[in-house]
Design a protein around this motif. Sequence first.
Motif, PDB file in Angstrom:
ATOM      1  N   VAL A 182      23.022  18.909  35.257  1.00  0.00           N
ATOM      2  CA  VAL A 182      23.061  20.338  35.576  1.00  0.00           C
ATOM      3  C   VAL A 182      21.184  20.371  35.579  1.00  0.00           C
ATOM      4  O   VAL A 182      21.006  21.346  36.594  1.00  0.00           O
ATOM      5  CB  VAL A 182      22.509  20.957  33.551  1.00  0.00           C
ATOM      6  N   GLN A 183      20.738  19.611  35.179  1.00  0.00           N
ATOM      7  CA  GLN A 183      19.016  19.194  36.156  1.00  0.00           C
ATOM      8  C   GLN A 183      20.112  18.525  37.608  1.00  0.00           C
ATOM      9  O   GLN A 183      18.359  19.384  38.421  1.00  0.00           O
ATOM     10  CB  GLN A 183      18.660  18.124  35.354  1.00  0.00           C
ATOM     11  N   THR A 184      20.843  18.016  37.799  1.00  0.00           N
ATOM     12  CA  THR A 184      21.092  17.495  39.455  1.00  0.00           C
ATOM     13  C   THR A 184      20.839  18.406  40.439  1.00  0.00           C
ATOM     14  O   THR A 184      20.292  19.171  40.886  1.00  0.00           O
ATOM     15  CB  THR A 184      21.716  16.315  39.272  1.00  0.00           C
ATOM     16  N   ALA A 185      21.996  19.602  39.262  1.00  0.00           N
ATOM     17  CA  ALA A 185      22.280  21.136  40.278  1.00  0.00           C
ATOM     18  C   ALA A 185      21.141  21.877  40.627  1.00  0.00           C
ATOM     19  O   ALA A 185      20.866  22.470  41.230  1.00  0.00           O
ATOM     20  CB  ALA A 185      22.651  21.448  39.286  1.00  0.00           C
ATOM     21  N   PHE A 186      19.914  21.587  39.218  1.00  0.00           N
ATOM     22  CA  PHE A 186      19.242  22.616  39.288  1.00  0.00           C
ATOM     23  C   PHE A 186      18.250  22.560  40.117  1.00  0.00           C
ATOM     24  O   PHE A 186      17.489  23.092  40.763  1.00  0.00           O
ATOM     25  CB  PHE A 186      18.562  22.575  37.575  1.00  0.00           C
ATOM     26  N   VAL A 187      18.284  21.534  41.094  1.00  0.00           N
ATOM     27  CA  VAL A 187      17.140  20.200  41.786  1.00  0.00           C
ATOM     28  C   VAL A 187      17.915  21.377  43.006  1.00  0.00           C
ATOM     29  O   VAL A 187      16.937  21.546  44.241  1.00  0.00           O
ATOM     30  CB  VAL A 187      16.993  19.414  41.554  1.00  0.00           C
ATOM     31  N   GLU A 188      18.892  20.720  43.004  1.00  0.00           N
ATOM     32  CA  GLU A 188      19.576  20.915  44.504  1.00  0.00           C
ATOM     33  C   GLU A 188      19.918  22.411  44.288  1.00  0.00           C
ATOM     34  O   GLU A 188      19.859  22.871  45.755  1.00  0.00           O
ATOM     35  CB  GLU A 188      21.157  20.631  44.690  1.00  0.00           C
ATOM     36  N   GLU A 189      19.577  23.250  44.165  1.00  0.00           N
ATOM     37  CA  GLU A 189      19.548  24.422  43.838  1.00  0.00           C
ATOM     38  C   GLU A 189      18.058  25.639  44.151  1.00  0.00           C
ATOM     39  O   GLU A 189      18.398  26.607  44.319  1.00  0.00           O
ATOM     40  CB  GLU A 189      20.393  26.039  43.156  1.00  0.00           C
ATOM     41  N   GLY A 190      17.035  24.577  44.569  1.00  0.00           N
ATOM     42  CA  GLY A 190      15.711  25.196  44.642  1.00  0.00           C
ATOM     43  C   GLY A 190      14.936  25.634  43.372  1.00  0.00           C
ATOM     44  O   GLY A 190      13.365  25.664  44.058  1.00  0.00           O
ATOM     45  N   GLY A 191      15.153  24.924  42.106  1.00  0.00           N
ATOM     46  CA  GLY A 191      14.593  24.622  41.316  1.00  0.00           C
ATOM     47  C   GLY A 191      13.675  23.315  41.295  1.00  0.00           C
ATOM     48  O   GLY A 191      13.931  22.269  42.047  1.00  0.00           O
ATOM     49  N   GLU A 192      12.357  23.489  40.825  1.00  0.00           N
ATOM     50  CA  GLU A 192      12.065  21.969  40.356  1.00  0.00           C
ATOM     51  C   GLU A 192      11.505  21.392  39.321  1.00  0.00           C
ATOM     52  O   GLU A 192      11.503  22.308  38.277  1.00  0.00           O
ATOM     53  CB  GLU A 192      10.076  22.358  40.951  1.00  0.00           C
ATOM     54  N   PHE A 193      11.667  19.861  38.742  1.00  0.00           N
ATOM     55  CA  PHE A 193      11.621  19.506  37.753  1.00  0.00           C
ATOM     56  C   PHE A 193      10.285  18.605  37.322  1.00  0.00           C
ATOM     57  O   PHE A 193      10.112  17.859  39.218  1.00  0.00           O
ATOM     58  CB  PHE A 193      13.429  18.256  37.491  1.00  0.00           C
ATOM     59  N   ILE A 194      10.034  18.104  37.148  1.00  0.00           N
ATOM     60  CA  ILE A 194       8.918  17.586  36.283  1.00  0.00           C
ATOM     61  C   ILE A 194       9.012  16.775  35.721  1.00  0.00           C
ATOM     62  O   ILE A 194       8.835  17.124  34.047  1.00  0.00           O
ATOM     63  CB  ILE A 194       7.414  18.122  36.163  1.00  0.00           C
ATOM     64  N   GLN A 195       8.754  15.584  35.476  1.00  0.00           N
ATOM     65  CA  GLN A 195       8.818  14.267  34.434  1.00  0.00           C
ATOM     66  C   GLN A 195       7.548  14.222  33.871  1.00  0.00           C
ATOM     67  O   GLN A 195       6.963  13.354  34.379  1.00  0.00           O
ATOM     68  CB  GLN A 195       9.193  13.203  34.302  1.00  0.00           C
ATOM     69  N   ALA A 196       7.219  15.505  32.563  1.00  0.00           N
ATOM     70  CA  ALA A 196       5.334  15.334  32.016  1.00  0.00           C
ATOM     71  C   ALA A 196       5.890  15.206  30.618  1.00  0.00           C
ATOM     72  O   ALA A 196       6.907  16.259  30.037  1.00  0.00           O
ATOM     73  CB  ALA A 196       4.612  15.977  33.155  1.00  0.00           C
ATOM     74  N   HIS A 197       5.054  15.088  30.454  1.00  0.00           N
ATOM     75  CA  HIS A 197       4.481  15.994  28.360  1.00  0.00           C
ATOM     76  C   HIS A 197       4.322  16.662  28.580  1.00  0.00           C
ATOM     77  O   HIS A 197       2.120  16.962  29.262  1.00  0.00           O
ATOM     78  CB  HIS A 197       3.688  14.783  27.882  1.00  0.00           C
ATOM     79  N   VAL A 198       3.829  17.916  27.660  1.00  0.00           N
ATOM     80  CA  VAL A 198       3.330  19.194  27.481  1.00  0.00           C
ATOM     81  C   VAL A 198       2.692  19.283  26.542  1.00  0.00           C
ATOM     82  O   VAL A 198       3.293  18.990  25.746  1.00  0.00           O
ATOM     83  CB  VAL A 198       3.876  20.061  27.427  1.00  0.00           C
ATOM     84  N   ALA A 199       1.048  19.433  27.010  1.00  0.00           N
ATOM     85  CA  ALA A 199      -0.239  19.538  26.234  1.00  0.00           C
ATOM     86  C   ALA A 199      -0.015  20.159  24.869  1.00  0.00           C
ATOM     87  O   ALA A 199       0.969  21.357  24.972  1.00  0.00           O
ATOM     88  CB  ALA A 199      -1.436  19.588  25.927  1.00  0.00           C
ATOM     89  N   PRO A 200       0.382  19.964  23.951  1.00  0.00           N
ATOM     90  CA  PRO A 200       0.371  21.290  22.949  1.00  0.00           C
ATOM     91  C   PRO A 200      -0.671  22.336  22.693  1.00  0.00           C
ATOM     92  O   PRO A 200      -1.484  22.250  23.089  1.00  0.00           O
ATOM     93  CB  PRO A 200       0.058  20.363  21.154  1.00  0.00           C
TER      94      PRO A 200
END
Length: 402
Positions: A182-200
Amino acid sequence: MTPPNLNTFAPRTRTETRAQKRNPSLPPGSSVVVVGAGAFGGWSALYLLRKGFRVTLVDAWGAGNVRSSSGDETRVIRSTYGANETYFNLNVRALELWKENQARFDKKLFFNTGVLWMCYTPETPLVDDSIAFAQQHRMDYEYLSTEELNRRYPEINTQDLHHGYLDPYGGYLKAREAVQAVQTAFVEEGGEFIQAHVAPLADVHGDVNSLSLSNGETLHADAFIFACGSWLGDLFPQLLREQVNCTKQEVYYFGPPPQHAAAFERLPVWVDVDGKDFYYGIPGNAHRGFKIGVDIRGEIFDPTNGDHTLTPVALQRARQFLAHRFPLLKDAPLGESRVCPYENSTDGNFIFDLHPETQNLFLLGGGSGHGFKHGPALGEWVAQTLAGEKELFEMFALNKRD
């Protein structure tokens, strides 16, 4: 919060109504940030993207990581939910979408082995109450007497069973492989993925405009969806302290004896409906071994720092059950074990609702051990809601939860 000693094979329905509904609707092209790339977040991001939204997906460790609830090999997919028609119908839609998307991904994710329900008494509401829904969808179950169970599945000890029901439409899903696809398809279809921690977030009062990430970036968006799985309660402790907790659930992979290995891999997914522990299993697993898990709630668990190691008492109990129900596995060696963190809601229902202090921050979670299978259908539902095609659903509401 003490974990409720419940199972989530049939979460109860709720009929209370919201004092005032807030039904969001974002215009096409709006920006959405989804936090969490697991079963709920990943599918929601993908379907939001397909709805025409500009979507950024953020995850601290990536889809299917070892800490996540989606990080194991497999998950059960079944429509049986007792008298709860909502989840039955949601799973029927999920089955359709699993088949559709695995074709799009060119990757087999759904294995139609069937699901065998092993019943102790003449009446078993968990299964019986779903029969009418199955018939409506032309997905009839097959009643199996103990004689028929013995003939088809001689590996199972049926002495204390009254009968079985086989759902021929269920089976199991690849878990880690699916969320990564799903993550791969999301990027291939035009989404942006960022691996990072979200600050509370600080105390939320009013709409949220941005999120800060551990890599120094700041994300701005029109709407934010927190689908953080087992971390959801930690990120919103004041709001969710009494509504969400994380428990340690263990699964084990046993090695069947060589002369019976093929027979055990041919068994369907099974559920032992004892009304207490609800042991279940997924044979086969791409030759990884005979998988067994238990739905009764484990100890409170820290999904970030908790060790993913087995609990000797839980393993001992699983071995006792295994020796009783599958006698040929009495002395089977343990190949490996996994910890599946359950993100439990108080009643086993999913959570999809606006944060009460905002109009643009959504909370999505409460998978409660049965959410994975619904991922694509729930993701589609989320996208339709943000597009204004659906209203927020009472059963998934935050307010008035027991």
